[in-house]
Design a protein around this motif. Structure first.
Motif, PDB file in Angstrom:
ATOM      1  N   ALA A 199      -4.946  15.811   8.264  1.00 30.62           N
ATOM      2  CA  ALA A 199      -4.771  15.800   6.809  1.00 30.62           C
ATOM      3  C   ALA A 199      -6.022  15.370   6.055  1.00 30.62           C
ATOM      4  O   ALA A 199      -6.064  15.476   4.831  1.00 30.62           O
ATOM      5  CB  ALA A 199      -3.609  14.872   6.415  1.00 30.62           C
ATOM      6  N   TRP A 200      -7.054  14.884   6.770  1.00 37.50           N
ATOM      7  CA  TRP A 200      -8.251  14.368   6.080  1.00 37.50           C
ATOM      8  C   TRP A 200      -9.440  14.516   6.995  1.00 37.50           C
ATOM      9  O   TRP A 200      -9.333  14.388   8.221  1.00 37.50           O
ATOM     10  CB  TRP A 200      -8.040  12.899   5.726  1.00 37.50           C
ATOM     11  CG  TRP A 200      -9.127  12.275   4.886  1.00 37.50           C
ATOM     12  CD1 TRP A 200      -9.218  12.248   3.527  1.00 37.50           C
ATOM     13  CD2 TRP A 200     -10.278  11.558   5.360  1.00 37.50           C
ATOM     14  NE1 TRP A 200     -10.347  11.576   3.122  1.00 37.50           N
ATOM     15  CE2 TRP A 200     -11.019  11.133   4.227  1.00 37.50           C
ATOM     16  CE3 TRP A 200     -10.754  11.233   6.632  1.00 37.50           C
ATOM     17  CZ2 TRP A 200     -12.200  10.410   4.331  1.00 37.50           C
ATOM     18  CZ3 TRP A 200     -11.935  10.509   6.735  1.00 37.50           C
ATOM     19  CH2 TRP A 200     -12.642  10.106   5.590  1.00 37.50           C
ATOM     20  N   ILE A 225       2.143   7.891   6.295  1.00 41.09           N
ATOM     21  CA  ILE A 225       2.427   7.302   4.977  1.00 41.09           C
ATOM     22  C   ILE A 225       2.468   5.777   5.085  1.00 41.09           C
ATOM     23  O   ILE A 225       2.001   5.062   4.190  1.00 41.09           O
ATOM     24  CB  ILE A 225       3.742   7.862   4.422  1.00 41.09           C
ATOM     25  CG1 ILE A 225       3.567   9.353   4.081  1.00 41.09           C
ATOM     26  CG2 ILE A 225       4.196   7.086   3.185  1.00 41.09           C
ATOM     27  CD1 ILE A 225       4.829  10.045   3.633  1.00 41.09           C
ATOM     28  N   ALA A 226       3.028   5.266   6.194  1.00 35.17           N
ATOM     29  CA  ALA A 226       3.046   3.811   6.390  1.00 35.17           C
ATOM     30  C   ALA A 226       1.625   3.261   6.449  1.00 35.17           C
ATOM     31  O   ALA A 226       1.340   2.190   5.900  1.00 35.17           O
ATOM     32  CB  ALA A 226       3.806   3.473   7.680  1.00 35.17           C
ATOM     33  N   ARG A 227       0.721   3.976   7.088  1.00 33.05           N
ATOM     34  CA  ARG A 227      -0.679   3.532   7.156  1.00 33.05           C
ATOM     35  C   ARG A 227      -1.304   3.518   5.765  1.00 33.05           C
ATOM     36  O   ARG A 227      -2.088   2.632   5.438  1.00 33.05           O
ATOM     37  CB  ARG A 227      -1.472   4.458   8.082  1.00 33.05           C
ATOM     38  CG  ARG A 227      -1.148   4.304   9.557  1.00 33.05           C
ATOM     39  CD  ARG A 227      -1.815   5.381  10.373  1.00 33.05           C
ATOM     40  NE  ARG A 227      -3.261   5.371  10.203  1.00 33.05           N
ATOM     41  CZ  ARG A 227      -4.048   6.413  10.481  1.00 33.05           C
ATOM     42  NH1 ARG A 227      -3.522   7.550  10.907  1.00 33.05           N
ATOM     43  NH2 ARG A 227      -5.356   6.319  10.313  1.00 33.05           N
ATOM     44  N   LYS A 234      -4.196   0.399   6.135  1.00 34.12           N
ATOM     45  CA  LYS A 234      -4.846   0.709   7.405  1.00 34.12           C
ATOM     46  C   LYS A 234      -5.221   2.181   7.521  1.00 34.12           C
ATOM     47  O   LYS A 234      -5.516   2.668   8.601  1.00 34.12           O
ATOM     48  CB  LYS A 234      -3.934   0.311   8.580  1.00 34.12           C
ATOM     49  CG  LYS A 234      -3.681  -1.192   8.673  1.00 34.12           C
ATOM     50  CD  LYS A 234      -2.782  -1.520   9.840  1.00 34.12           C
ATOM     51  CE  LYS A 234      -2.528  -3.028   9.924  1.00 34.12           C
ATOM     52  NZ  LYS A 234      -1.615  -3.385  11.037  1.00 34.12           N
ATOM     53  N   GLY A 235      -5.208   2.884   6.405  1.00 31.13           N
ATOM     54  CA  GLY A 235      -5.521   4.305   6.452  1.00 31.13           C
ATOM     55  C   GLY A 235      -6.978   4.590   6.715  1.00 31.13           C
ATOM     56  O   GLY A 235      -7.332   5.614   7.294  1.00 31.13           O
ATOM     57  N   GLY A 236      -7.871   3.683   6.281  1.00 32.14           N
ATOM     58  CA  GLY A 236      -9.283   3.857   6.549  1.00 32.14           C
ATOM     59  C   GLY A 236      -9.945   4.979   5.784  1.00 32.14           C
ATOM     60  O   GLY A 236     -10.948   5.529   6.230  1.00 32.14           O
ATOM     61  N   ASP A 288      -8.516   9.207  -2.157  1.00 30.30           N
ATOM     62  CA  ASP A 288      -7.939  10.262  -1.324  1.00 30.30           C
ATOM     63  C   ASP A 288      -6.519   9.943  -0.854  1.00 30.30           C
ATOM     64  O   ASP A 288      -5.882  10.782  -0.209  1.00 30.30           O
ATOM     65  CB  ASP A 288      -8.824  10.500  -0.099  1.00 30.30           C
ATOM     66  CG  ASP A 288     -10.163  11.106  -0.478  1.00 30.30           C
ATOM     67  OD1 ASP A 288     -10.246  11.726  -1.547  1.00 30.30           O
ATOM     68  OD2 ASP A 288     -11.125  10.953   0.297  1.00 30.30           O
ATOM     69  N   ARG A 289      -6.019   8.737  -1.145  1.00 28.62           N
ATOM     70  CA  ARG A 289      -4.701   8.346  -0.646  1.00 28.62           C
ATOM     71  C   ARG A 289      -3.609   9.281  -1.142  1.00 28.62           C
ATOM     72  O   ARG A 289      -2.746   9.713  -0.369  1.00 28.62           O
ATOM     73  CB  ARG A 289      -4.361   6.901  -1.060  1.00 28.62           C
ATOM     74  CG  ARG A 289      -5.200   5.837  -0.358  1.00 28.62           C
ATOM     75  CD  ARG A 289      -4.868   4.430  -0.872  1.00 28.62           C
ATOM     76  NE  ARG A 289      -3.517   4.021  -0.551  1.00 28.62           N
ATOM     77  CZ  ARG A 289      -2.560   3.778  -1.445  1.00 28.62           C
ATOM     78  NH1 ARG A 289      -2.808   3.922  -2.749  1.00 28.62           N
ATOM     79  NH2 ARG A 289      -1.364   3.395  -1.059  1.00 28.62           N
ATOM     80  N   LYS A 290      -3.628   9.610  -2.435  1.00 18.91           N
ATOM     81  CA  LYS A 290      -2.570  10.454  -2.982  1.00 18.91           C
ATOM     82  C   LYS A 290      -2.580  11.832  -2.344  1.00 18.91           C
ATOM     83  O   LYS A 290      -1.523  12.404  -2.036  1.00 18.91           O
ATOM     84  CB  LYS A 290      -2.726  10.578  -4.497  1.00 18.91           C
ATOM     85  CG  LYS A 290      -1.639  11.452  -5.123  1.00 18.91           C
ATOM     86  CD  LYS A 290      -1.823  11.606  -6.631  1.00 18.91           C
ATOM     87  CE  LYS A 290      -0.753  12.532  -7.208  1.00 18.91           C
ATOM     88  NZ  LYS A 290      -0.959  12.764  -8.663  1.00 18.91           N
TER      89      LYS A 290
END
Length: 364
Positions: free
Chosen positions: A201-202, A236-238, A243-245, A250-252
């Motif tokens: 996704a990224w 989504i929990a990350r 903890k997504g890093g 870019d989260r949304k």
């Protein structure tokens, strides 16, 4: 900073001016993005970056230009700095490659306004408004039907958001077990970026797009494989527990990508918090635990493999902790298998049990 591609064809080798179509509206490009008319600011100034967008890393820009747009396409009119060695050399290199039909370009931008939806029966990202910072000669671009209109000559110069949210696509969705490290290992090391984009996704804009380690938020069973419900929920929990890093901006986009697959599977989509961290609902806490356990199992497999190469087993203290965690997970399994009745555990009791397991995980 994201990037799109355009194909360049030099038509006049005398001047260092270029005029090129760099975006065609209302078509799906290789990133599964669609740019509608009006997405660009007409008359906006932009730089010509050193090769491969390297002006973001400190290389001197090699030219400047202006954006123009029609109802069908966006056009870049630019001037290489022919009175400098780096500008002239860049233009001559672009010319030689363009004469051979090998040169492509890309433009670096921030997606000011974007959304997700369907176009021609495919799931895409709509780039509704873009802030273009530079155009750059590159090895491979992503645009569709882009081209140079002319190249003439004139005779004898931002803070970067480094990330790319990848658009979701139509695919099957499964809720079977998920092993993220095994899934990543199963993707060929020579997989092309177009293939890697079907599994993640990224992607890191500073990384090599040909390398798997540049990509994050894996949630598909291999290249072109079905999306996994558990992986999407863990992703989504990350995002919600910091903890997504990835950059906050870019989260949304990553959230919407993962949420699209969950909606396709008729799975309730957890909300995205305004900022990572904070209190969690019971289901959100469960997703966070699932992500933590999955990541820790991956890490344990790595440690055990490394120690095995050295002829060693797991250290006694670590083995004890793993046993304790296994015991608590066994208790959770017994709770789930217990018959319903007056003694059925409450949500709070189950949450307390999971929280203790997570605390042990974090203490290793």
């Amino acid at each position: 900073m994201d990037a799109k591609g355009l194909h360049v064809e030099i038509k006049d080798e005398v001047k260092g001016q270029v005029k090129a179509v760099f975006s065609t509206f209302n078509v799906i490009d290789s990133d599964k993005d669609v740019t509608p008319p009006g997405a660009f600011e007409d008359g906006a100034p932009v730089l010509i970056s050193a090769y491969g967008h390297t002006s973001w890393q400190g290389e001197l820009p090699v030219g400047k230009g202006t954006i123009r747009q029609t109802s069908k396409e966006a056009i870049f009119e630019g001037q290489f700095f022919m009175n400098t060695d780096h500008g002239k050399n860049a233009f001559l290199t672009v010319k030689e490659l363009s004469d051979a039909g090998l040169q492509e370009w890309s433009f670096g931008y921030d997606p000011v306004d974007y959304s997700f939806g369907e176009f021609d029966g495919q799931k895409v990202r709509f780039l509704n408004k873009l802030k273009v910072h530079e155009v750059s000669p590159v090895l491979l671009g992503a645009g569709v039907n882009t081209r140079t209109l002319s190249a003439k000559s004139a005779g004898p110069g931002i803070a970067v958001r480094r990330g790319r949210v990848l658009a979701p696509h139509d695919t099957e969705v499964t809720s079977r077990s998920w092993d993220g490290s095994k899934t990543a290992a199963g993707i060929a090391d020579d997989a092309r970026p177009s293939e890697l984009r079907t599994a993640y996704a990224w992607v890191d804009a500073d990384g090599d797009p040909e390398v798997k380690s540049s990509y994050r938020f894996a949630h598909h069973h291999g290249v072109g494989g079905p999306a996994n419900v558990r992986a999407c929920l863990m992703g989504i929990a990350r995002l919600n527990d910091a903890k997504g890093g990835i950059p906050d901006a870019d989260r949304k986009g990553v959230y919407e990508h993962l949420a699209a697959h969950l909606r396709d599977a008729d799975v309730e989509v957890p909300g995205l918090k305004d900022a990572p961290g904070g209190s969690l609902k019971y289901s959100e806490e469960g997703h966070a635990v699932l992500a933590a356990v999955s990541a820790f199992v991956d890490r344990t497999a790595e440690v055990m493999a490394l120690r095995a190469l050295k002829g060693k087993g797991m250290a006694p203290r670590s083995a004890d902790l793993l046993g304790w965690i296994s015991d608590d997970l066994g208790r959770l399994k017994s709770l789930l298998s217990a018959p319903l009745g007056d003694d059925e555990p409450t949500d709070e009791q189950i949450a307390s049990l999971i929280a203790r397991s997570v605390a042990q995980l974090n203490g290793i």
